[in-house]
Each structure stands twice: as structure tokens, then as C-alpha cells.
Motif scaffolding. Structure first.
Motif, PDB file in Angstrom:
ATOM      1  N   SER A 142       0.840  -1.183   0.000  1.00 50.59           N
ATOM      2  CA  SER A 142       0.000   0.000   0.000  1.00 50.59           C
ATOM      3  C   SER A 142       0.886   1.246   0.000  1.00 50.59           C
ATOM      4  N   PRO A 143       0.352   2.398  -0.426  1.00 50.85           N
ATOM      5  CA  PRO A 143       1.140   3.636  -0.367  1.00 50.85           C
ATOM      6  C   PRO A 143       1.670   3.922   1.037  1.00 50.85           C
ATOM      7  N   ARG A 144       0.896   3.557   2.046  1.00 55.97           N
ATOM      8  CA  ARG A 144       1.336   3.776   3.430  1.00 55.97           C
ATOM      9  C   ARG A 144       2.551   2.915   3.749  1.00 55.97           C
ATOM     10  N   LEU A 145       2.549   1.687   3.277  1.00 54.14           N
ATOM     11  CA  LEU A 145       3.655   0.772   3.571  1.00 54.14           C
ATOM     12  C   LEU A 145       4.952   1.243   2.927  1.00 54.14           C
ATOM     13  N   GLU A 146       4.857   1.996   1.865  1.00 50.16           N
ATOM     14  CA  GLU A 146       6.056   2.523   1.222  1.00 50.16           C
ATOM     15  C   GLU A 146       6.850   3.427   2.162  1.00 50.16           C
ATOM     16  N   LYS A 147       6.205   3.944   3.199  1.00 44.89           N
ATOM     17  CA  LYS A 147       6.857   4.858   4.144  1.00 44.89           C
ATOM     18  C   LYS A 147       7.400   4.148   5.381  1.00 44.89           C
ATOM     19  N   ILE A 148       7.221   2.823   5.451  1.00 44.39           N
ATOM     20  CA  ILE A 148       7.506   2.081   6.685  1.00 44.39           C
ATOM     21  C   ILE A 148       8.746   1.204   6.518  1.00 44.39           C
ATOM     22  N   LEU A 149       9.553   1.123   7.596  1.00 47.16           N
ATOM     23  CA  LEU A 149      10.706   0.235   7.648  1.00 47.16           C
ATOM     24  C   LEU A 149      10.563  -0.700   8.836  1.00 47.16           C
ATOM     25  N   VAL A 150      11.093  -1.891   8.679  1.00 48.41           N
ATOM     26  CA  VAL A 150      10.894  -2.951   9.672  1.00 48.41           C
ATOM     27  C   VAL A 150      12.244  -3.563  10.043  1.00 48.41           C
ATOM     28  N   HIS A 151      12.392  -3.880  11.308  1.00 46.97           N
ATOM     29  CA  HIS A 151      13.577  -4.592  11.791  1.00 46.97           C
ATOM     30  C   HIS A 151      13.171  -5.968  12.286  1.00 46.97           C
ATOM     31  N   THR A 152      14.022  -6.949  12.030  1.00 44.87           N
ATOM     32  CA  THR A 152      13.831  -8.297  12.574  1.00 44.87           C
ATOM     33  C   THR A 152      15.198  -8.861  12.932  1.00 44.87           C
ATOM     34  N   PRO A 153      15.296  -9.681  13.980  1.00 41.87           N
ATOM     35  CA  PRO A 153      16.602 -10.235  14.380  1.00 41.87           C
ATOM     36  C   PRO A 153      17.227 -11.082  13.271  1.00 41.87           C
ATOM     37  N   ASP A 154      18.548 -11.188  13.291  1.00 48.57           N
ATOM     38  CA  ASP A 154      19.257 -11.971  12.276  1.00 48.57           C
ATOM     39  C   ASP A 154      18.836 -13.440  12.289  1.00 48.57           C
ATOM     40  N   SER A 155      18.400 -13.933  13.439  1.00 46.86           N
ATOM     41  CA  SER A 155      18.018 -15.349  13.553  1.00 46.86           C
ATOM     42  C   SER A 155      16.749 -15.685  12.773  1.00 46.86           C
ATOM     43  N   GLU A 156      15.980 -14.672  12.391  1.00 41.95           N
ATOM     44  CA  GLU A 156      14.740 -14.900  11.643  1.00 41.95           C
ATOM     45  C   GLU A 156      15.057 -14.839  10.139  1.00 41.95           C
ATOM     46  N   ALA A 157      15.608 -15.940   9.612  1.00 41.54           N
ATOM     47  CA  ALA A 157      16.081 -15.957   8.223  1.00 41.54           C
ATOM     48  C   ALA A 157      14.954 -15.720   7.222  1.00 41.54           C
ATOM     49  N   GLU A 158      13.829 -16.404   7.389  1.00 37.32           N
ATOM     50  CA  GLU A 158      12.728 -16.255   6.429  1.00 37.32           C
ATOM     51  C   GLU A 158      12.163 -14.839   6.453  1.00 37.32           C
ATOM     52  N   LEU A 159      12.028 -14.277   7.635  1.00 34.94           N
ATOM     53  CA  LEU A 159      11.479 -12.928   7.738  1.00 34.94           C
ATOM     54  C   LEU A 159      12.448 -11.890   7.180  1.00 34.94           C
ATOM     55  N   LEU A 179       9.020  -3.822  14.855  1.00 34.88           N
ATOM     56  CA  LEU A 179       9.884  -4.957  15.169  1.00 34.88           C
ATOM     57  C   LEU A 179       9.091  -6.223  14.856  1.00 34.88           C
ATOM     58  N   LEU A 180       9.555  -6.985  13.875  1.00 36.86           N
ATOM     59  CA  LEU A 180       8.849  -8.182  13.425  1.00 36.86           C
ATOM     60  C   LEU A 180       9.558  -9.418  13.969  1.00 36.86           C
ATOM     61  N   LEU A 181       8.802 -10.261  14.683  1.00 34.16           N
ATOM     62  CA  LEU A 181       9.368 -11.434  15.343  1.00 34.16           C
ATOM     63  C   LEU A 181       8.609 -12.694  14.917  1.00 34.16           C
ATOM     64  N   GLY A 182       9.363 -13.769  14.723  1.00 30.54           N
ATOM     65  CA  GLY A 182       8.766 -15.036  14.337  1.00 30.54           C
ATOM     66  C   GLY A 182       8.889 -16.080  15.440  1.00 30.54           C
ATOM     67  N   LYS A 183       8.785 -17.342  15.050  1.00 31.69           N
ATOM     68  CA  LYS A 183       8.792 -18.435  16.015  1.00 31.69           C
ATOM     69  C   LYS A 183      10.103 -18.524  16.781  1.00 31.69           C
ATOM     70  N   ILE A 320      -0.846 -19.037  10.766  1.00 32.64           N
ATOM     71  CA  ILE A 320       0.373 -19.758  10.401  1.00 32.64           C
ATOM     72  C   ILE A 320       0.931 -19.201   9.097  1.00 32.64           C
ATOM     73  N   THR A 321       1.995 -18.399   9.215  1.00 33.58           N
ATOM     74  CA  THR A 321       2.669 -17.839   8.038  1.00 33.58           C
ATOM     75  C   THR A 321       3.983 -18.539   7.741  1.00 33.58           C
ATOM     76  N   ASP A 322       4.578 -19.189   8.729  1.00 28.45           N
ATOM     77  CA  ASP A 322       5.874 -19.844   8.566  1.00 28.45           C
ATOM     78  C   ASP A 322       5.817 -20.858   7.425  1.00 28.45           C
ATOM     79  N   GLY A 323       6.727 -20.751   6.453  1.00 27.68           N
ATOM     80  CA  GLY A 323       6.736 -21.659   5.318  1.00 27.68           C
ATOM     81  C   GLY A 323       5.838 -21.235   4.177  1.00 27.68           C
ATOM     82  N   ARG A 324       5.127 -20.128   4.356  1.00 31.50           N
ATOM     83  CA  ARG A 324       4.197 -19.674   3.311  1.00 31.50           C
ATOM     84  C   ARG A 324       4.617 -18.337   2.689  1.00 31.50           C
ATOM     85  N   LEU A 325       5.761 -17.804   3.112  1.00 30.90           N
ATOM     86  CA  LEU A 325       6.191 -16.482   2.659  1.00 30.90           C
ATOM     87  C   LEU A 325       7.283 -16.525   1.610  1.00 30.90           C
TER      88      LEU A 325
END
Length: 363
Positions: A142-159, A179-183, A320-325
Motif C-alpha cells: 500500500s502507499p502507506r507501507l512505502e513509508k515504513i521500515l521494519v527490523h527483525t533479528p538476524d536469527s529470523e532468516a525467512e522474515l 519490530l517483526l518477530l517469528g517463532k 500460520i505464516t511460517d513456510g508460506r512467505l
């Protein structure tokens, strides 16, 4: 009973879809002299990228004890029931013979809602017409998402790969609004890992949004303490669920979707919601349900938690998003139980990230 060798016919079908529901896959003939054969559609994934290939089977079964010649029309209908494609399958069937035809269906670049089904056929009447409704969707920011930045830990390879693909990965933590975090991060948090705990606390102090994906029990525990001095308890539910409904009125959460109802995702037998419910204890927070399940309107697999006096926001997502991205995770043939890329789940995650950021962080 005799069965012929499987006949492989590659038919290229131009057809697309956006939101789909799997329907009855078997056509039943009326009890009459005209009842000569049965048509059955095999299973397939439900969500596809434009330009990708759909692979599915069509099975023809001779119901009579004599040779028959089949000339069966197959059609693709758009959302208004207009025919956008057709083909004729001609084949011979020996007495009580069965023949399987393999389809390879290229999805065009234009999204839409389409149905593969039977067309007109001479001297045949079907009480129940087989059909397969599938989706083609091109995830977009979305146009709004174009303005957004996200951080995730190095351990979250898929993300990390996901964020890089969609160019929403922050070059440094201080640049991020989310801050985006996974399993992996959730397991570390539940064991008291200081690095991930400090990262979450730091993000909330900066009024960032913290998103936990694939949120669920860990290490055989059912109760966990969360930020804002609340706890979550996972209560076993009777069964997992395949459908969920996004809350209306949230434009960013529903961006690019024609409906808030999501019917299955590819892989994992189509299951989107695990067999646990979230129950919360604590004070001083407002909990907003952003999704319900189709089978239980008081079950909330996605919630937003806002503190009354603290900073930041917390999002807990059981879907459940893991494995679907990852677009590279796509079996060449339909394998219902294994992970599979799903563009609808990608659109959902893009929307969730965008919806999580308040206007105050975009200034």
C-alpha cells in the motif's frame, strides 16, 4: 474392473482468481440410460501468483460396460459467470475404464475470480457439476507501507528474506517503526533470553509496534508473561481451523483484498489457525480483536494490545505464516500437508505491518 494407463494431456488454461473457496469436486450423473461417465476434479492449491502454473487432475470414469467416446467441454468462468476460456476433451473409455488427465494451467497477469468447471456436453446431464474455484493474487504494498521500515533479528532468516524482497527492511534498528518477530524469537523470549527481551523493551520505549507471528505455546508451557504486565494462556481448542475473517473498517489490514474472509492458505492441509485459543489476564491494556475464525466468532487469532500508560503496541498473530512467505517453497505437485508459498499470506503480512504503524511514527 479395468483401468487404462494414465493419459497425460497438458492443457494451457488462461484463468485467474482473487478470493476463492474449494467446492464440490465430483460430478454425479442422474440415474438414467444417459448416465455413461463421471467426472471428478482432483485437489490443487488455492492461491497462485499471476503467471505461475496450476497443476491439477481431471478424472473420467466410464460407468457402463461398453466402450464409449467422450467429448467433454471444460470452461473457465469469471466472477460474473461469463465464459473466458473453453476446451474440449475427447477420449475413448473402455468398459468401466478410468482415465486421468493432467492439467497445467498458466495464470495470466490480470487478477480476478475464476472457476474451472464443465461446459455443455451432448447427451449428458449432471446433477452436481464439478468445479474448482482458485485464486490468483499479486501481493502489493500500500502507499502507506512505502513509508515504513521494519527490523527483525538476524536469527529470523525467512522474515529477513521477506523484508529484503519487499524493500521494507530497516538498515538499522533506529530507522524502524516495526519490530517483526517469528517463532525463533518467541521461543527465545519464553526462555528469558536477555538479548531478545531487551530488544522488545527498547522497541516499545520508542513507541514502535512489536509483531509476534505464528504465536503459540512453547516448551510445553501454556502460560507466558508478556510486556505491559499481562499474561497469555493457551487453551486447547477442539480443532484447528482453515478460515478466518479480518475485522472490517481497517483499510490497511484489508488492502488489496475484495473480502475480509480468507478461506484456507496453501500447504499444511489449508490450516491457518492452530488448535489453541488465547486467554489474557492483567490490567491497564486495551485488547482489540483484528480477526475472528469462521467457525467461532468469539475466537480471536489476531489481537492488538495497547497499554493505557505505556508506549508502543503489541500484536499477537496465531495465523500460520511460517513456510508460506518464501516463493521458492512451492512443491511441483500438490502436496497438501507440506509448507507451500501462498501469495495471500504475503498480502496479509504486508497489510498487518502497514496497519500496525500509527500516524505519529510516519511524521
Amino acid at each position: 474392473m479395468k483401468f487404462s494407463s494414465v493419459r497425460i494431456i497438458f492443457i494451457l488454461v488462461i484463468c485467474t482468481g482473487l478470493i476463492g473457496i474449494e467446492n464440490a469436486a465430483c460430478g454425479h450423473l442422474p440415474t438414467s440410460e444417459a448416465e455413461k461417465y463421471r467426472v471428478t476434479f482432483g485437489e490443487s492449491y488455492i492461491d497462485f501468483l499471476p503467471g505461475s502454473l496450476i497443476r491439477m487432475e481431471v478424472i473420467f470414469k466410464n460407468n457402463v460396460s461398453k466402450n464409449i467416446q467422450v467429448s467433454q467441454e471444460l470452461v473457465v468462468l469469471d466472477s460474473t459467470k461469463n465464459k473466458v476460456w473453453k476446451t474440449i476433451i475427447n477420449l475413448s473409455l473402455a468398459p468401466e475404464d478410468s482415465s486421468t488427465i493432467q492439467f497445467m494451467v498458466p495464470v495470466p497477469k490480470v487478477p480476478g475470480c475464476y472457476t474451472l468447471t464443465l461446459g455443455k456436453t451432448a447427451n449428458q446431464g449432471f446433477l452436481s457439476i464439478p468445479k474448482r474455484i482458485f485464486n490468483a493474487i499479486q501481493p502489493t504494498k500500500s502507499p502507506r507501507l512505502e513509508k515504513i521500515l521494519v527490523h527483525t533479528p538476524d536469527s529470523e532468516a525467512e522474515l529477513n528474506a521477506f523484508l529484503k524482497t519487499w524493500t521494507i527492511k530497516a538498515p538499522a534498528f533506529s530507522w524502524a517503526q516495526v519490530l517483526l518477530l517469528g517463532k525463533t524469537s518467541w521461543r527465545l523470549f519464553t526462555t528469558g533470553d536477555q538479548q531478545i527481551t531487551q530488544l522488545i523493551n527498547r522497541a516499545l520505549r520508542r513507541e514502535m509496534s512489536v509483531i509476534f507471528l505464528d504465536f503459540g505455546p512453547a516448551d510445553d508451557k501454556s502460560v507466558f508473561v508478556l510486556p505491559f504486565d499481562i499474561s497469555v494462556r493457551f487453551v486447547p481448542f477442539s480443532s484447528p481451523e482453515k478460515n478466518f475473517i479480518l475485522k472490517s473498517g481497517f483499510h490497511e489490514l484489508n488492502y488489496g483484498l475484495t473480502t475480509g474472509r480468507i478461506d484456507k492458505w496453501n500447504g499444511f492441509e489449508g490450516i491457518t489457525v492452530p488448535a489453541e485459543e488465547m486467554k489474557f489476564e492483567g490490567k491497564g491494556v486495551k485488547i482489540v480483536a483484528l480477526a475472528t475464525t469462521n467457525g467461532n466468532t468469539v475466537r480471536f487469532p489476531l489481537v492488538e494490545i495497547n497499554p493505557q500508560y505505556g508506549k508502543g503496541k503489541l500484536y499477537l498473530c496465531q495465523l500460520i505464516t511460517d513456510g508460506r512467505l518464501d516463493q521458492d517453497i512451492q512443491p511441483p505437485r500438490y502436496k497438501p500437508g507440506v509448507p507451500a508459498y501462498d501469495p495471500m499470506s504475503v498480502q496479509f503480512l504486508l497489510n498487518l505491518i502497514s496497519a500496525s504503524v500509527g500516524d505519529n511514527l510516519l511524521k
